[in-house]
Design an enzyme around this catalytic site. Structure first.
Site, short mmCIF file in Angstrom:
data_model
loop_
_atom_site.label_atom_id
_atom_site.label_comp_id
_atom_site.label_asym_id
_atom_site.label_seq_id
_atom_site.Cartn_x
_atom_site.Cartn_y
_atom_site.Cartn_z
N TYR A 34 -18.62 32.18 -4.98
CA TYR A 34 -18.48 33.51 -4.37
C TYR A 34 -17.75 33.44 -3.04
CZ TYR A 34 -22.29 32.75 -0.95
OH TYR A 34 -23.05 32.31 0.10
N LYS A 148 -18.65 26.97 -2.14
CA LYS A 148 -19.41 28.21 -1.91
C LYS A 148 -20.01 28.64 -3.24
CE LYS A 148 -19.11 32.31 1.04
NZ LYS A 148 -20.35 32.05 1.79
N LEU A 204 -20.44 24.14 4.67
CA LEU A 204 -19.44 25.09 4.18
C LEU A 204 -18.35 25.26 5.25
CD1 LEU A 204 -19.01 27.15 1.75
CD2 LEU A 204 -19.51 28.85 3.50
N1 PDD Z 1 -22.57 32.94 4.23
N2 PDD Z 1 -22.55 28.12 5.90
C1 PDD Z 1 -23.21 28.71 4.89
C2 PDD Z 1 -24.18 27.89 4.10
C3 PDD Z 1 -22.97 30.06 4.58
O1 PDD Z 1 -23.62 30.64 3.54
C4 PDD Z 1 -22.06 30.81 5.38
C5 PDD Z 1 -21.76 32.25 5.14
C6 PDD Z 1 -21.39 30.15 6.43
C7 PDD Z 1 -20.35 30.84 7.29
O2 PDD Z 1 -19.14 31.03 6.58
P1 PDD Z 1 -18.16 32.25 6.92
O3 PDD Z 1 -17.85 32.17 8.36
O4 PDD Z 1 -16.97 32.02 6.07
O5 PDD Z 1 -18.89 33.54 6.58
C8 PDD Z 1 -21.66 28.80 6.66
C9 PDD Z 1 -22.25 34.29 3.83
C10 PDD Z 1 -21.97 35.24 4.95
C11 PDD Z 1 -23.30 34.78 2.85
O6 PDD Z 1 -23.70 33.97 2.02
O7 PDD Z 1 -23.69 35.96 2.88
#
Ligand code: PDD
Length: 284
Positions: A34, A148, A204
């Protein structure tokens, strides 16, 4: 909300009419990936970066990208213009598709594609003024945290453990080093230097993280992408969380101890403003 328009497998339909099979491998195995993409003033933040990370996740789990970037862009544009709110986040979900239940990859299946856009509420002013609490927990996740993946059971168990302890986020420790949050990347500031762990399979590669690193470099703020030991982490002057939906949040309590002077730090303040300026330019 239920009449909100969503995209499912080539069709636009109200959310409450969107259906997938119980044999979808996303439902059965959590077999999919996702993206979460913020949009400010109907302008998508870092579209190309999100598409590249999506491609990397798909490649890693061997699902062929069902659409090209122009098609993704068209879907996102249509959903954004159909939602009243100016600030939104797009949730984009691809599974390996529907097949009889068998662990091996099915010979021929069409990936399931689901996209929706939701209101992106501004972060609560009180959280920005006071900061949030976090706790450290053992990183119990797998070896491919750079993907992801929609299979988020460890992440939700960790986040819930943090909430049960009265904190907002779990910050994870693996082999003595801090990796990231349950749903966020983590930065610290020590002696005026901003630090965050380097990108590898243990975290991530956050799009917000990369933007913060880029903003620091552009504005000549000292920054290092380097391993951060649990000890260094727990004695940092500042701790920040970054994510697409929370932007940059200051952590002012860690494991019930004050971080720095217990207030959001000066370096955070500076970076937060630079991030807001970046959004304003995007809005136009
Ligand atoms: N999650 N690390 C993890 C494990 C995450 O699930 C997320 C973001 C991030 C930050 O990534 P980014 O800056 O690209 O949003 C780091 C999203 C927001 C979610 O699962 O809702």
């Amino acid at each position: 909300m239920s009449s909100q328009l969503v995209y499912l497998n080539g069709e636009y339909l109200p959310l409450n009419e969107a259906r997938v099979s119980v044999l979808d491998r996303g439902f059965i195995f959590g077999d999919g990936v996702y993206e979460v993409i913020p949009a400010y003033g109907s302008k998508v933040l870092r579209f190309e970066h999100h598409m590249q990370r999506l491609q990397n996740s798909l490649d890693a789990v061997r699902i062929v990208n069902p659409l090209v970037n122009k098609q993704w862009q068209d879907i996102i544009d249509k959903l954004i213009t159909n939602t009243d709110s100016q600030d939104q986040y797009i949730y984009l979900h691809i599974t390996r598709g529907v097949a009889s239940r068998d662990h091996r990859f099915p010979d021929e299946t069409k990936p399931t594609v689901f996209v929706m856009s939701s209101v992106l509420h501004p972060v609560d002013e009180k959280l920005l003024a006071n900061g949030v609490a976090a706790v450290t927990l053992d990183d119990i996740r797998w070896q491919y945290c750079n993907i992801k993946a929609i299979a988020l059971l460890p992440n939700i168990l960790l986040r819930q453990q943090a909430i049960d302890k009265g904190a907002m986020e779990a910050i994870l420790i693996r082999d003595g080093n801090m990796t990231e949050g349950a749903a966020s990347n983590v930065f610290i500031v020590t002696h005026g230097i901003i630090k965050t762990p380097p990108k590898d399979n243990k975290l991530l590669p956050g799009i917000t993280r990369d933007l913060v690193v880029e903003l620091a470099k552009t504005h000549n703020m000292p920054i290092e992408e380097t391993a951060i030991s649990e000890k260094e982490f727990l004695t940092a002057d500042e701790i920040w969380l970054t994510s697409s939906t929370k932007e940059i949040l200051p952590v002012t309590r860690i494991n019930e101890q004050q971080v720095g002077n217990g207030k959001p730090g000066a370096v955070w303040q500076d970076m937060f403003q630079k991030y807001q300026d970046y959004k304003e330019i995007l809005r136009g």
